[in-house]
Design a protein around this motif. Sequence first.
Motif, mmCIF file in Angstrom:
data_model
loop_
_atom_site.group_PDB
_atom_site.id
_atom_site.type_symbol
_atom_site.label_atom_id
_atom_site.label_comp_id
_atom_site.label_asym_id
_atom_site.label_seq_id
_atom_site.Cartn_x
_atom_site.Cartn_y
_atom_site.Cartn_z
ATOM 1 N N ASP A 1 6.971 -2.942 -6.942
ATOM 2 C CA ASP A 1 6.379 -1.650 -7.281
ATOM 3 C C ASP A 1 5.019 -1.881 -7.925
ATOM 4 O OD1 ASP A 1 5.714 0.874 -8.056
ATOM 5 O OD2 ASP A 1 7.438 1.193 -9.370
ATOM 6 N N VAL A 2 3.951 -1.533 -7.186
ATOM 7 C CA VAL A 2 2.603 -1.607 -7.739
ATOM 8 C C VAL A 2 2.378 -0.377 -8.607
ATOM 9 C CG1 VAL A 2 0.142 -1.615 -7.198
ATOM 10 C CG2 VAL A 2 1.734 -2.925 -5.796
ATOM 11 N N MET A 3 1.846 -0.562 -9.786
ATOM 12 C CA MET A 3 1.632 0.548 -10.700
ATOM 13 C C MET A 3 0.571 1.490 -10.150
ATOM 14 S SD MET A 3 1.886 -1.320 -14.426
ATOM 15 C CE MET A 3 3.353 -2.298 -14.832
ATOM 16 N N GLY A 4 0.849 2.798 -10.246
ATOM 17 C CA GLY A 4 -0.073 3.799 -9.730
ATOM 18 C C GLY A 4 0.477 4.473 -8.489
ATOM 19 N N HIS A 5 -0.321 5.364 -7.904
ATOM 20 C CA HIS A 5 0.082 6.115 -6.718
ATOM 21 C C HIS A 5 -1.092 6.210 -5.750
ATOM 22 C CE1 HIS A 5 3.823 7.458 -8.630
ATOM 23 N NE2 HIS A 5 3.100 7.676 -9.720
ATOM 24 N N GLY A 6 -0.789 6.658 -4.558
ATOM 25 C CA GLY A 6 -1.835 6.944 -3.588
ATOM 26 C C GLY A 6 -2.298 5.735 -2.804
ATOM 27 N N LEU A 7 -3.429 5.934 -2.115
ATOM 28 C CA LEU A 7 -3.932 4.926 -1.197
ATOM 29 C C LEU A 7 -4.311 3.626 -1.899
ATOM 30 C CD1 LEU A 7 -6.151 7.115 1.163
ATOM 31 C CD2 LEU A 7 -3.965 6.044 1.695
ATOM 32 N N ASP A 8 -4.846 3.725 -3.113
ATOM 33 C CA ASP A 8 -5.242 2.516 -3.823
ATOM 34 C C ASP A 8 -4.034 1.632 -4.092
ATOM 35 O OD1 ASP A 8 -7.262 0.926 -5.360
ATOM 36 O OD2 ASP A 8 -5.942 1.444 -7.031
ATOM 37 N N SER A 9 -2.952 2.238 -4.568
ATOM 38 C CA SER A 9 -1.724 1.467 -4.816
ATOM 39 C C SER A 9 -1.157 0.927 -3.522
ATOM 40 C CB SER A 9 -0.696 2.354 -5.525
ATOM 41 O OG SER A 9 -1.147 2.724 -6.804
ATOM 42 N N ALA A 10 -1.240 1.737 -2.451
ATOM 43 C CA ALA A 10 -0.711 1.279 -1.170
ATOM 44 C C ALA A 10 -1.484 0.065 -0.653
ATOM 45 C CB ALA A 10 -0.763 2.413 -0.146
ATOM 46 N N ALA A 11 -2.808 0.086 -0.840
ATOM 47 C CA ALA A 11 -3.625 -1.055 -0.401
ATOM 48 C C ALA A 11 -3.262 -2.318 -1.187
ATOM 49 C CB ALA A 11 -5.100 -0.724 -0.556
ATOM 50 N N LYS A 12 -3.100 -2.182 -2.483
ATOM 51 C CA LYS A 12 -2.714 -3.343 -3.292
ATOM 52 C C LYS A 12 -1.326 -3.827 -2.909
ATOM 53 C CE LYS A 12 -5.521 -1.840 -7.232
ATOM 54 N NZ LYS A 12 -5.499 -1.289 -8.604
ATOM 55 N N MET A 13 -0.437 -2.866 -2.677
ATOM 56 C CA MET A 13 0.911 -3.242 -2.254
ATOM 57 C C MET A 13 0.878 -4.049 -0.965
ATOM 58 S SD MET A 13 3.320 -2.207 0.267
ATOM 59 C CE MET A 13 3.202 -0.461 0.574
ATOM 60 N N GLY A 14 0.043 -3.631 -0.014
ATOM 61 C CA GLY A 14 -0.038 -4.362 1.250
ATOM 62 C C GLY A 14 -0.480 -5.800 1.051
ATOM 63 N N GLN A 15 -1.436 -6.020 0.140
ATOM 64 C CA GLN A 15 -1.894 -7.392 -0.119
ATOM 65 C C GLN A 15 -0.788 -8.238 -0.758
ATOM 66 O OE1 GLN A 15 -5.480 -5.979 -2.320
ATOM 67 N NE2 GLN A 15 -6.610 -7.398 -1.018
ATOM 68 N N LEU A 16 -0.111 -7.682 -1.755
ATOM 69 C CA LEU A 16 0.938 -8.448 -2.435
ATOM 70 C C LEU A 16 2.133 -8.691 -1.516
ATOM 71 C CD1 LEU A 16 0.877 -6.848 -6.005
ATOM 72 C CD2 LEU A 16 -0.259 -8.923 -5.193
ATOM 73 N N ARG A 17 2.480 -7.691 -0.714
ATOM 74 C CA ARG A 17 3.611 -7.872 0.199
ATOM 75 C C ARG A 17 3.321 -8.975 1.215
ATOM 76 N NH1 ARG A 17 4.129 -5.140 5.234
ATOM 77 N NH2 ARG A 17 6.083 -5.737 6.208
ATOM 78 N N THR A 18 2.094 -8.994 1.744
ATOM 79 C CA THR A 18 1.726 -10.048 2.697
ATOM 80 C C THR A 18 1.783 -11.418 2.037
ATOM 81 O OG1 THR A 18 0.291 -8.501 3.887
ATOM 82 C CG2 THR A 18 -0.087 -10.852 4.243
ATOM 83 N N ALA A 19 1.329 -11.486 0.784
ATOM 84 C CA ALA A 19 1.376 -12.768 0.063
ATOM 85 C C ALA A 19 2.808 -13.229 -0.143
ATOM 86 C CB ALA A 19 0.669 -12.623 -1.275
ATOM 87 N N VAL A 20 3.705 -12.311 -0.483
ATOM 88 C CA VAL A 20 5.114 -12.675 -0.678
ATOM 89 C C VAL A 20 5.719 -13.180 0.630
ATOM 90 C CG1 VAL A 20 7.409 -11.764 -1.201
ATOM 91 C CG2 VAL A 20 5.469 -11.140 -2.633
ATOM 92 N N GLN A 21 5.419 -12.486 1.736
ATOM 93 C CA GLN A 21 5.942 -12.937 3.027
ATOM 94 C C GLN A 21 5.463 -14.354 3.352
ATOM 95 O OE1 GLN A 21 4.726 -9.878 5.840
ATOM 96 N NE2 GLN A 21 6.858 -9.206 6.023
#
Length: 806
Positions: free
Chosen positions: A501-521
Amino acid sequence: MDRGTDRAGQGTVTEPAEPGRVPLAVVVVDRDGLVSHWSRGARRLFGVPKDEAIGRTALDLLPVSGALPEERDATPYAADDGLGPDLESSLDGGLSYPAAGRARLTAPGDHRVDVLWWAYPLVGPGPERLLVLAADAEGLRTQDGAVERIAPGFALHTDFPGAEDLTRRLPEILPSMSVGESARIVAQILELGYPILEFSQNDRVPVTPDWGVARRAERKARRERAARALAAGEPVPEELRDEGEDLEYAAVRERLEFLNEVSGRIGTSLDLSRTIVEVSRAVVPRFTDVAGTYLREQVVAGEEFADGVPDTTTLWHRVAVEHTDEPGRWDDVVPVGEAMPFPAHTPFFQCMTSGEPVLVPRISEEMGHAIAAQFEKRDIRPLITGRSMLVVPLKARNVVLGFMILLRHPERPVFNDMDRVTGAELAARAGLVLDNARMYTFQENVAETLQDSMLPHIPPRLSGCDIATRYLPGTQLGRVGGDWFDAVKLHGGRTAFVVGDVMGHGLDSAAKMGQLRTAVQTMAGLDLPPAQLLRKLDDLAQRLGDTYLATCLYAVYDPIASELRLANAGHIPPVLVRADGGRSDLLDLPTGAPIGVGGVPFEAVTVRVEPGDRLVMCTDGLVEVRGEDIGVGLATLCESAAHPAASMDDACDTIIRALNTLGGRKDDVALLMARLNGIEPDDVAAWRLALDPAEVARARAAVREQLHEWGLAKLAASAELLAGELVTNAVRHSHARPVELRLVRGDTLLCEVDDDEHELPTLIDAGPLDDSGRGLRVVSTLSREWGTSRTRTGKTVWFELTLPRR
């Protein structure tokens, strides 16, 4: 108090009524012109008892003697000098659209009743043809003598045959009266027992009587002459200038009020389909009798489209058709949903290319034939010929999104230049509302596409486990957020489960989430231990910026060893539901700091599990409610997770319902549930091989024999060939430790070869004379999937084969 005189010899009747309400006469006329319903209000107003009225000709009961005189003017008028003929034509079946007026009716004796009346044609299988509403105009005067604007409604207990069906259709007959408003009025005057009229400054009926006081015959004639001059675009004669100015002022005021009313009725939401319906219904029947709405294909889909003027290849979707004709008359000829281009010679093409309204006073036979030629095997001419037509463009930001085709019945006045201006203004407002809805739909589609691309599509089964997931956005206006889940396949039949869970909402959080999720994979694919993976992820977040803060829970499930290894970075703990008895517990894990804080160690914990246990991982949006202790939500999570369910999906839905996440939720929710089925020891076979080339033959024989024992003889030839290639490479490159060979029978056949060489092999193009490279090429070609991974003591090379169908 409202007073009425019973002219049938009953004397004066006094009825209690709330201020601003008067009795309303309700008369229903059948298709033979006979009265089929005569309300108590009709008895009071016209002085005829119900038993004498039923079955009689309506024209006999409602005789018209002339128009209303001016205030304090007793001059008699001729019978044909008022609004009476309009009422007569309505009663006689001469009109097929709603009509209204103000007239003087002659009642028995010397009584002359000044009334306002409305006539609404009834369409349907029943015998009823016309609904007539009337009220004593004297009772509607305010203290200064003016007549208020009014909107009619009638009681739900009206007792004529078909009244129940008519009541349900009341909002269609009187669009300004909502079902809720009608029910409120009925509740207020239920004790009176008859319908009413309610004062209203906002509600409007489809057609309105002449609200001002009646005119002398001479003044009426003067105004008619002025009106004809205005309609023809000619200068108004000097002697009629006052009359023309009054008429023009009244007409402008009426149109401004209409536009203001329409503006309030459209754009109540950003839903494109609802907005389309609102725009179409706003103009029928008050401004037009038929309204067909056409939009560009891209507008309907909520997509962008290229700039430029439409041409004859542009497809226009018919998205709505509203009309006052009998139900179904237009449905087969011009069905909603049809897409078609329009030829250059049509008024529709002229409207959409010029962006200006196109007025056709009357559709001639020739034009009707030209328009009908576009509709294959459908004759539209009976629907349009003889009608007045106005085509108005739906524009926004100088771009034509579509157009509306407005048609009036031949009995109604034709569209004029003022109607053209009104229609253009109406279309401009409607176009802006539609464009806002289109842009919102486009943004919603982009957001959903982005979210779908960022959330993984996890198969329901991986090696040794079943998986179900749910993602719920926090709000309808922002469907993307920073919550995510994932399941990553690892070598050895293991699976990594991730919830973050990336802190925050909206597109900015979604973009950060995408980077962290790719790194975890990526790091999971490298088989980093849970604590080390979180450490690397924390380092990455700090390098990306100080705004990257997230919680993360990472778990690795080994179905052969029957264990979970977990590490936590500030996330809520998972729930483990035991298969024996259904007991559920929050796993006690070292909490750790959120990702991005930096300088905080992470610890891993190993938990023993049994086949059938279920692991539930979620984000805090599922259990956290503002103003309440999160412990309450966690307790509810444990309880609902332990509830028996027929399937994994049902189990997820049970949790969602128990925590009421479908209502009042403000945060995103990610939920991952895994049933840990394990792999039986009988489905695993392993061998230790010496660093001797002769061991390759032994490895092939062992693989062949084991597959025959498992009933997988069809895979024996391919499996022993590929296993031999991997063992050959391992024996050749190992240093000291024996080579380990393992077969695992699960959803697929897994073959793994371990050695103590840390360098990972790579797939290369091997030529016919090359000494190496051909083995991995064979493995890549014949296996379903293959891969390599580093271990603490060396590396593992593996491949999978698809099990034959049983």
